[in-house]
Design a protein around this motif. Structure first.
Motif, mmCIF file in Angstrom:
data_model
loop_
_atom_site.group_PDB
_atom_site.id
_atom_site.type_symbol
_atom_site.label_atom_id
_atom_site.label_comp_id
_atom_site.label_asym_id
_atom_site.label_seq_id
_atom_site.Cartn_x
_atom_site.Cartn_y
_atom_site.Cartn_z
ATOM 1 N N VAL A 145 -2.925 13.847 -3.528
ATOM 2 C CA VAL A 145 -3.393 13.766 -2.131
ATOM 3 C C VAL A 145 -3.863 12.350 -1.805
ATOM 4 O O VAL A 145 -3.574 11.830 -0.720
ATOM 5 C CB VAL A 145 -4.511 14.801 -1.877
ATOM 6 C CG1 VAL A 145 -5.239 14.526 -0.588
ATOM 7 C CG2 VAL A 145 -3.924 16.196 -1.868
ATOM 8 N N ILE A 146 -4.583 11.724 -2.726
ATOM 9 C CA ILE A 146 -5.027 10.341 -2.499
ATOM 10 C C ILE A 146 -3.810 9.431 -2.319
ATOM 11 O O ILE A 146 -3.787 8.564 -1.437
ATOM 12 C CB ILE A 146 -5.911 9.861 -3.671
ATOM 13 C CG1 ILE A 146 -7.236 10.630 -3.702
ATOM 14 C CG2 ILE A 146 -6.177 8.357 -3.579
ATOM 15 C CD1 ILE A 146 -8.093 10.453 -2.468
ATOM 16 N N GLY A 147 -2.792 9.620 -3.141
ATOM 17 C CA GLY A 147 -1.572 8.821 -3.000
ATOM 18 C C GLY A 147 -0.900 9.028 -1.658
ATOM 19 O O GLY A 147 -0.444 8.068 -1.022
ATOM 20 N N LEU A 148 -0.827 10.275 -1.208
ATOM 21 C CA LEU A 148 -0.221 10.545 0.099
ATOM 22 C C LEU A 148 -1.038 9.933 1.231
ATOM 23 O O LEU A 148 -0.482 9.440 2.223
ATOM 24 C CB LEU A 148 -0.054 12.042 0.298
ATOM 25 C CG LEU A 148 1.034 12.695 -0.561
ATOM 26 C CD1 LEU A 148 0.999 14.211 -0.389
ATOM 27 C CD2 LEU A 148 2.398 12.149 -0.214
ATOM 28 N N LEU A 172 0.834 -1.207 0.000
ATOM 29 C CA LEU A 172 0.000 0.000 0.000
ATOM 30 C C LEU A 172 0.869 1.258 0.000
ATOM 31 O O LEU A 172 0.542 2.248 -0.667
ATOM 32 C CB LEU A 172 -0.935 0.002 1.207
ATOM 33 C CG LEU A 172 -1.955 1.139 1.288
ATOM 34 C CD1 LEU A 172 -2.890 1.100 0.086
ATOM 35 C CD2 LEU A 172 -2.745 1.051 2.573
ATOM 36 N N VAL A 173 1.977 1.208 0.715
ATOM 37 C CA VAL A 173 2.891 2.354 0.745
ATOM 38 C C VAL A 173 3.486 2.583 -0.643
ATOM 39 O O VAL A 173 3.526 3.714 -1.140
ATOM 40 C CB VAL A 173 4.006 2.132 1.796
ATOM 41 C CG1 VAL A 173 5.059 3.222 1.692
ATOM 42 C CG2 VAL A 173 3.419 2.089 3.194
ATOM 43 N N ILE A 176 1.521 3.187 6.334
ATOM 44 C CA ILE A 176 2.494 3.288 7.427
ATOM 45 C C ILE A 176 1.821 3.040 8.771
ATOM 46 O O ILE A 176 2.350 2.327 9.632
ATOM 47 C CB ILE A 176 3.197 4.658 7.394
ATOM 48 C CG1 ILE A 176 4.127 4.727 6.193
ATOM 49 C CG2 ILE A 176 3.971 4.905 8.689
ATOM 50 C CD1 ILE A 176 4.727 6.098 5.955
ATOM 51 N N LEU A 177 0.645 3.635 8.966
ATOM 52 C CA LEU A 177 -0.036 3.481 10.255
ATOM 53 C C LEU A 177 -0.553 2.063 10.493
ATOM 54 O O LEU A 177 -0.501 1.572 11.620
ATOM 55 C CB LEU A 177 -1.193 4.484 10.358
ATOM 56 C CG LEU A 177 -0.799 5.951 10.468
ATOM 57 C CD1 LEU A 177 -2.046 6.837 10.474
ATOM 58 C CD2 LEU A 177 0.022 6.195 11.714
ATOM 59 N N VAL A 178 -1.031 1.415 9.455
ATOM 60 C CA VAL A 178 -1.565 0.079 9.602
ATOM 61 C C VAL A 178 -0.434 -0.956 9.692
ATOM 62 O O VAL A 178 -0.522 -1.906 10.466
ATOM 63 C CB VAL A 178 -2.529 -0.267 8.445
ATOM 64 C CG1 VAL A 178 -2.945 -1.725 8.467
ATOM 65 C CG2 VAL A 178 -3.746 0.629 8.518
ATOM 66 N N GLY A 179 0.607 -0.734 8.895
ATOM 67 C CA GLY A 179 1.689 -1.735 8.840
ATOM 68 C C GLY A 179 2.678 -1.457 9.877
ATOM 69 O O GLY A 179 3.321 -2.057 10.592
ATOM 70 N N VAL A 181 0.240 7.197 4.072
ATOM 71 C CA VAL A 181 0.049 7.364 5.525
ATOM 72 C C VAL A 181 -0.717 6.185 6.113
ATOM 73 O O VAL A 181 -0.341 5.647 7.161
ATOM 74 C CB VAL A 181 -0.661 8.701 5.818
ATOM 75 C CG1 VAL A 181 -1.100 8.791 7.263
ATOM 76 C CG2 VAL A 181 0.252 9.870 5.468
ATOM 77 N N VAL A 182 -1.780 5.756 5.432
ATOM 78 C CA VAL A 182 -2.545 4.609 5.939
ATOM 79 C C VAL A 182 -1.681 3.348 5.949
ATOM 80 O O VAL A 182 -1.715 2.570 6.907
ATOM 81 C CB VAL A 182 -3.821 4.402 5.093
ATOM 82 C CG1 VAL A 182 -4.484 3.071 5.387
ATOM 83 C CG2 VAL A 182 -4.808 5.538 5.348
#
Length: 71
Positions: free
Chosen positions: A58-61, A4-5, A68-71, A65-66
């Motif tokens: 923005v969607i890519g950023l 996802l990142v 990084i936070l989830v993984g 972030v999601v």
């Protein structure tokens, strides 16, 4: 979530490529010596592409972030 990142980074780069396209197109239109009305019409057309490119970036950023936070 590493995928996802990386996918988010690719989407962000695609958005940045769109922004560079908008900038270069505007510079080209300014140097073409267009009339005021033609330049405004071209600017209106580029505004839609510019906003779309910002949205994609923005969607890519957000994907990064999601990821990084989830993984």
């Amino acid at each position: 979530m590493a995928a996802l990142v990386w996918l988010g980074a690719a989407v962000t780069v695609a958005g940045l490529v769109g922004l560079v396209y908008c900038i270069l197109s505007l510079i080209k239109a300014r140097n073409a010596g267009l009339s005021d009305e033609d330049l405004r019409a071209r600017l209106k057309q580029l505004m839609a592409w510019n906003l779309g490119a910002f949205f994609v970036s923005v969607i890519g950023l957000m994907m990064v972030v999601v990821g990084i936070l989830v993984g």
